[in-house]
Design a protein around this motif. Structure first.
Motif, PDB file in Angstrom:
ATOM      1  N   GLY A 104       0.983  -1.096   0.036  1.00  0.00           N
ATOM      2  CA  GLY A 104      -0.202   0.112  -0.150  1.00  0.00           C
ATOM      3  C   GLY A 104       0.844   1.353   0.102  1.00  0.00           C
ATOM      4  O   GLY A 104       0.231   2.418   0.151  1.00  0.00           O
ATOM      5  N   LEU A 105       2.133   1.242  -0.386  1.00  0.00           N
ATOM      6  CA  LEU A 105       2.876   2.421  -0.417  1.00  0.00           C
ATOM      7  C   LEU A 105       2.186   3.349  -1.605  1.00  0.00           C
ATOM      8  O   LEU A 105       2.009   2.873  -2.760  1.00  0.00           O
ATOM      9  N   SER A 106       1.949   4.643  -1.435  1.00  0.00           N
ATOM     10  CA  SER A 106       1.178   5.293  -2.405  1.00  0.00           C
ATOM     11  C   SER A 106       1.983   5.479  -3.480  1.00  0.00           C
ATOM     12  O   SER A 106       3.062   5.575  -3.572  1.00  0.00           O
ATOM     13  N   MET A 107       1.390   5.654  -4.929  1.00  0.00           N
ATOM     14  CA  MET A 107       2.040   5.878  -6.096  1.00  0.00           C
ATOM     15  C   MET A 107       2.903   7.415  -5.741  1.00  0.00           C
ATOM     16  O   MET A 107       3.809   7.449  -6.421  1.00  0.00           O
ATOM     17  N   LEU A 108       2.370   8.368  -5.059  1.00  0.00           N
ATOM     18  CA  LEU A 108       3.018   9.583  -4.922  1.00  0.00           C
ATOM     19  C   LEU A 108       4.397   9.331  -4.226  1.00  0.00           C
ATOM     20  O   LEU A 108       5.633   9.834  -4.617  1.00  0.00           O
ATOM     21  N   SER A 109       4.316   8.594  -3.105  1.00  0.00           N
ATOM     22  CA  SER A 109       5.710   8.169  -2.387  1.00  0.00           C
ATOM     23  C   SER A 109       6.553   7.248  -3.259  1.00  0.00           C
ATOM     24  O   SER A 109       7.851   7.565  -3.383  1.00  0.00           O
ATOM     25  N   LEU A 110       5.991   6.695  -4.054  1.00  0.00           N
ATOM     26  CA  LEU A 110       6.639   5.784  -4.990  1.00  0.00           C
ATOM     27  C   LEU A 110       7.473   6.418  -5.774  1.00  0.00           C
ATOM     28  O   LEU A 110       8.689   6.583  -6.428  1.00  0.00           O
ATOM     29  N   GLU A 111       6.682   7.481  -6.565  1.00  0.00           N
ATOM     30  CA  GLU A 111       7.214   8.321  -7.529  1.00  0.00           C
ATOM     31  C   GLU A 111       8.292   9.321  -6.855  1.00  0.00           C
ATOM     32  O   GLU A 111       9.403   9.793  -7.478  1.00  0.00           O
ATOM     33  N   ASP A 112       8.246   9.906  -5.621  1.00  0.00           N
ATOM     34  CA  ASP A 112       9.041  10.562  -4.914  1.00  0.00           C
ATOM     35  C   ASP A 112      10.437   9.795  -4.602  1.00  0.00           C
ATOM     36  O   ASP A 112      11.459  10.114  -5.164  1.00  0.00           O
ATOM     37  N   ILE A 113      10.334   8.383  -4.332  1.00  0.00           N
ATOM     38  CA  ILE A 113      11.248   7.731  -4.364  1.00  0.00           C
ATOM     39  C   ILE A 113      12.222   7.433  -5.643  1.00  0.00           C
ATOM     40  O   ILE A 113      13.385   7.696  -5.456  1.00  0.00           O
ATOM     41  N   LYS A 114      11.585   7.263  -6.622  1.00  0.00           N
ATOM     42  CA  LYS A 114      12.093   7.095  -7.889  1.00  0.00           C
ATOM     43  C   LYS A 114      12.684   8.441  -8.315  1.00  0.00           C
ATOM     44  O   LYS A 114      13.986   8.399  -9.032  1.00  0.00           O
ATOM     45  N   THR A 115      11.976   9.315  -8.361  1.00  0.00           N
ATOM     46  CA  THR A 115      12.601  10.746  -8.805  1.00  0.00           C
ATOM     47  C   THR A 115      13.921  10.987  -8.025  1.00  0.00           C
ATOM     48  O   THR A 115      15.072  11.591  -8.687  1.00  0.00           O
ATOM     49  N   THR A 116      13.700  10.910  -6.655  1.00  0.00           N
ATOM     50  CA  THR A 116      15.142  11.160  -5.909  1.00  0.00           C
ATOM     51  C   THR A 116      16.317  10.539  -6.169  1.00  0.00           C
ATOM     52  O   THR A 116      17.199  10.979  -6.303  1.00  0.00           O
ATOM     53  N   PHE A 117      16.123   9.327  -6.246  1.00  0.00           N
ATOM     54  CA  PHE A 117      17.521   8.387  -6.656  1.00  0.00           C
ATOM     55  C   PHE A 117      17.947   8.489  -7.989  1.00  0.00           C
ATOM     56  O   PHE A 117      19.090   8.661  -8.194  1.00  0.00           O
ATOM     57  N   LEU A 118      16.758   8.826  -9.030  1.00  0.00           N
ATOM     58  CA  LEU A 118      17.269   9.328 -10.452  1.00  0.00           C
ATOM     59  C   LEU A 118      17.880  10.366 -10.548  1.00  0.00           C
ATOM     60  O   LEU A 118      18.620  10.749 -11.287  1.00  0.00           O
ATOM     61  N   GLN A 119      17.749  11.352  -9.543  1.00  0.00           N
ATOM     62  CA  GLN A 119      18.301  12.756  -9.815  1.00  0.00           C
ATOM     63  C   GLN A 119      19.945  12.575  -9.214  1.00  0.00           C
ATOM     64  O   GLN A 119      20.540  13.491  -9.562  1.00  0.00           O
ATOM     65  N   HIS A 120      20.263  11.554  -8.484  1.00  0.00           N
ATOM     66  CA  HIS A 120      21.564  11.440  -7.904  1.00  0.00           C
ATOM     67  C   HIS A 120      22.462  10.302  -8.585  1.00  0.00           C
ATOM     68  O   HIS A 120      23.616  10.334  -8.567  1.00  0.00           O
ATOM     69  N   PHE A 121      21.442   9.344  -9.255  1.00  0.00           N
ATOM     70  CA  PHE A 121      22.269   8.317  -9.658  1.00  0.00           C
ATOM     71  C   PHE A 121      21.770   7.861 -11.043  1.00  0.00           C
ATOM     72  O   PHE A 121      20.598   7.891 -11.424  1.00  0.00           O
ATOM     73  N   GLU A 122      22.911   7.527 -12.078  1.00  0.00           N
ATOM     74  CA  GLU A 122      22.557   7.313 -13.252  1.00  0.00           C
ATOM     75  C   GLU A 122      21.637   6.144 -13.684  1.00  0.00           C
ATOM     76  O   GLU A 122      21.892   5.139 -12.669  1.00  0.00           O
ATOM     77  N   LYS A 123      20.872   6.205 -14.683  1.00  0.00           N
ATOM     78  CA  LYS A 123      19.977   5.056 -14.806  1.00  0.00           C
ATOM     79  C   LYS A 123      20.790   3.984 -15.570  1.00  0.00           C
ATOM     80  O   LYS A 123      21.553   4.229 -16.440  1.00  0.00           O
ATOM     81  N   VAL A 124      20.414   2.873 -15.349  1.00  0.00           N
ATOM     82  CA  VAL A 124      21.191   1.493 -15.789  1.00  0.00           C
ATOM     83  C   VAL A 124      20.108   0.808 -16.706  1.00  0.00           C
ATOM     84  O   VAL A 124      18.802   0.803 -16.256  1.00  0.00           O
ATOM     85  N   ASP A 125      20.495   0.500 -17.661  1.00  0.00           N
ATOM     86  CA  ASP A 125      19.624  -0.438 -18.761  1.00  0.00           C
ATOM     87  C   ASP A 125      19.537  -1.921 -18.210  1.00  0.00           C
ATOM     88  O   ASP A 125      20.729  -2.526 -18.297  1.00  0.00           O
ATOM     89  N   PHE A 126      18.498  -2.419 -18.217  1.00  0.00           N
ATOM     90  CA  PHE A 126      18.307  -3.897 -18.045  1.00  0.00           C
ATOM     91  C   PHE A 126      17.548  -4.719 -19.049  1.00  0.00           C
ATOM     92  O   PHE A 126      16.350  -4.252 -19.405  1.00  0.00           O
ATOM     93  N   SER A 127      18.379  -5.533 -19.629  1.00  0.00           N
ATOM     94  CA  SER A 127      17.416  -6.533 -20.401  1.00  0.00           C
ATOM     95  C   SER A 127      16.820  -7.710 -20.055  1.00  0.00           C
ATOM     96  O   SER A 127      16.849  -7.735 -18.692  1.00  0.00           O
ATOM     97  N   GLU A 128      15.915  -8.019 -20.809  1.00  0.00           N
ATOM     98  CA  GLU A 128      14.900  -9.212 -20.207  1.00  0.00           C
ATOM     99  C   GLU A 128      16.219 -10.313 -19.632  1.00  0.00           C
ATOM    100  O   GLU A 128      15.685 -11.145 -18.702  1.00  0.00           O
TER     101      GLU A 128
END
Length: 351
Positions: A275-299
Motif C-alpha cells: 500500500g505504499l502510495s504512488m505519490l511516495s513511490l514516484e518521490d523515491i524514484k525521482t529522488t534516486f534518479l536525480q543522484h544516480f545514473e539510470k542503468v539499462d536492464f535487458s530481459e
C-alpha cells in the motif's frame, strides 16, 4: 554531541575520536598494533592516522582495494601477515578504509587466534554511515555477497569527516544512498531534509544516519527481527551488484549505486503489496534518479538477477524475504513476493 553509545563500544567523531583512540591504546597496552590499509587509504589516510597516534603502530598491512578482493584468499594473506609479524591474542588491528576493508578486517580480527581486538576507522561516506557500524563482518563467496562472516563488535568506531575530501564524487554519492535509506525506513523528516540538502557529508548528517542505524542495531544486535529493516533495497540490490561485478560485459556498480536501484524496485513491490502510495513511490524514484545514473536492464539481465535472489543470506526455508515500505519512514519485515512482480518492478524502473 561527538559520540554515540552502541552497547559494548562507542562511535566517536572528530576531535573526540582522536582523544579516544590514544586513551584506548594507552590503557590496553597492546603487544602489537597493526593497521590494515589498501593502496588508496595508505596514500591518503594513513598519514593522518600516524599523526594522531604517533609511533605506536608496529606494522602496516596492505590489501588491494575493491569488492573483487573481499575474499577468503585475501583473509588468508592478512592472517599470514599477522602471524609472520608476531601477532598474538593481545594484538590490535586498526581497519582504515571503506566498507570492503572494515568488513574483511573485522572478520580477520574476529577469527585470528580466535579473536583479537579491532577498531574501525571508516574512510568513505558509505562505511561511515553503514558498513563500519553494527558489528557485521565478513567476505563474499564467489559472486555471492557477504556469505561468510560473523557478527562481532569493534572496540570503537572513529569518524573523521575530513577524510572524505580524498574521495571522488561517485564514491560520495554511493554513500548517500544508504543515508537516504535510513530516512525511508525510519524517518520521513530525515528523508525530506536529505532531498534538499547541499552538503550531506556534513558531520551533522553523518551523525544522524549513524544514530538511526545504531538505534536499530541496539534493539536487535543479531538481526532476529527489527534490524532486518536495514536491508531495504538490499535484496534486489545485492543481486544486481553481484551480477554486474562478475559479468565481464558489464561495468561494475558501486554498492550504493546498486542499492539505489534496489530501493526503487523494492519501492515498487511496496506499492503493489503493502500500500505504499504512488505519490511516495514516484518521490523515491525521482529522488534516486536525480543522484544516480539510470542503468539499462535487458530481459536476460532480469532473469539472471532474479535467479541470484535464491542465494540471498536473508532467505529462510527456501523463501525470499523482503523488507518493504508501508509508507516513507515505516518498514515491514519478511514479506514474500510473487515471482511475476519482479519483472513488473524492473519494467517500472526501466520506463
Amino acid at each position: 554531541m561527538n559520540s554515540i553509545a552502541s552497547g559494548s563500544y562507542e562511535v566517536y567523531l572528530e576531535e573526540l575520536a582522536e582523544a579516544a583512540i590514544n586513551q584506548h591504546i594507552k590503557v590496553k597496552d597492546y603487544s602489537k598494533v597493526f593497521v590494515l590499509v589498501d593502496e588508496n587509504t595508505k596514500q591518503h589516510c594513513l598519514p593522518k592516522l600516524q599523526k594522531i597516534v604517533g609511533p605506536v603502530v608496529d606494522e602496516i598491512l596492505e590489501i588491494p582495494s575493491g569488492e573483487e578482493n573481499k575474499t577468503i584468499q585475501t583473509c588468508t594473506t592478512v592472517w599470514r601477515n599477522l602471524s609472520d609479524y608476531g601477532g598474538d591474542r593481545q594484538s590490535l588491528l586498526i581497519n582504515l578504509g571503506g566498507g570492503v576493508l572494515t568488513d574483511l578486517g573485522g572478520f580477520v580480527a574476529s577469527t585470528f587466534k580466535r579473536g583479537i581486538d579491532f577498531i574501525n576507522i571508516p574512510t568513505t561516506l558509505l562505511s561511515m554511515v553503514d558498513a563500519s557500524i553494527g558489528g557485521k563482518t565478513g567476505v563474499d563467496f564467489g559472486s555471492l555477497k557477504n556469505q561468510i562472516g560473523v557478527i562481532n563488535q569493534p572496540q570503537m568506531v572513529l569518524i573523521f569527516p575530513d577524510m572524505l575530501k580524498t574521495l571522488d564524487a561517485r564514491q560520495i554519492t554511493s554513500g548517500f544512498a544508504e543515508m537516504l535509506k535510513h530516512g525511508l525506513i525510519k524517518s520521513s523528516e530525515y528523508w525530506d531534509s536529505l532531498k534538499t540538502v547541499d552538503d550531506y557529508t556534513h558531520a551533522d548528517y553523518i551523525r544522524k544516519s549513524i544514530a538511526i542505524k545504531n538505534d536499530v542495531v541496539m534493539e536487535d544486535p543479531t538481526e532476529k527481527g527489527i534490524r532486518k529493516i536495514l536491508n531495504f533495497g538490499h535484496t534486489l540490490g545485492h543481486a544486481i551488484e553481484s551480477y554486474f561485478l562478475k559479468n565481464p560485459e558489464k561495468s561494475a556498480l558501486l554498492h550504493g549505486e546498486a542499492i539505489a536501484i534496489g530501493m526503487i524496485l523494492e519501492g515498487y513491490l511496496s506499492h503493489e503489496l503493502k500500500g505504499l502510495s504512488m505519490l511516495s513511490l514516484e518521490d523515491i524514484k525521482t529522488t534516486f534518479l536525480q543522484h544516480f545514473e539510470k542503468v539499462d536492464f535487458s530481459e536476460e539481465d532480469v532473469k539472471i538477477i532474479v535467479d541470484l535472489l535464491k542465494h540471498d543470506k536473508k532467505n529462510t526455508h527456501g523463501n525470499i524475504n523482503f523488507v518493504l515500505l508501508q509508507d516513507i519512514g515505516a518498514a515491514i519485515l519478511d514479506v514474500k513476493v510473487p515471482t511475476p512482480l519482479f519483472e513488473k518492478a524492473f519494467a517500472y524502473y526501466n520506463q
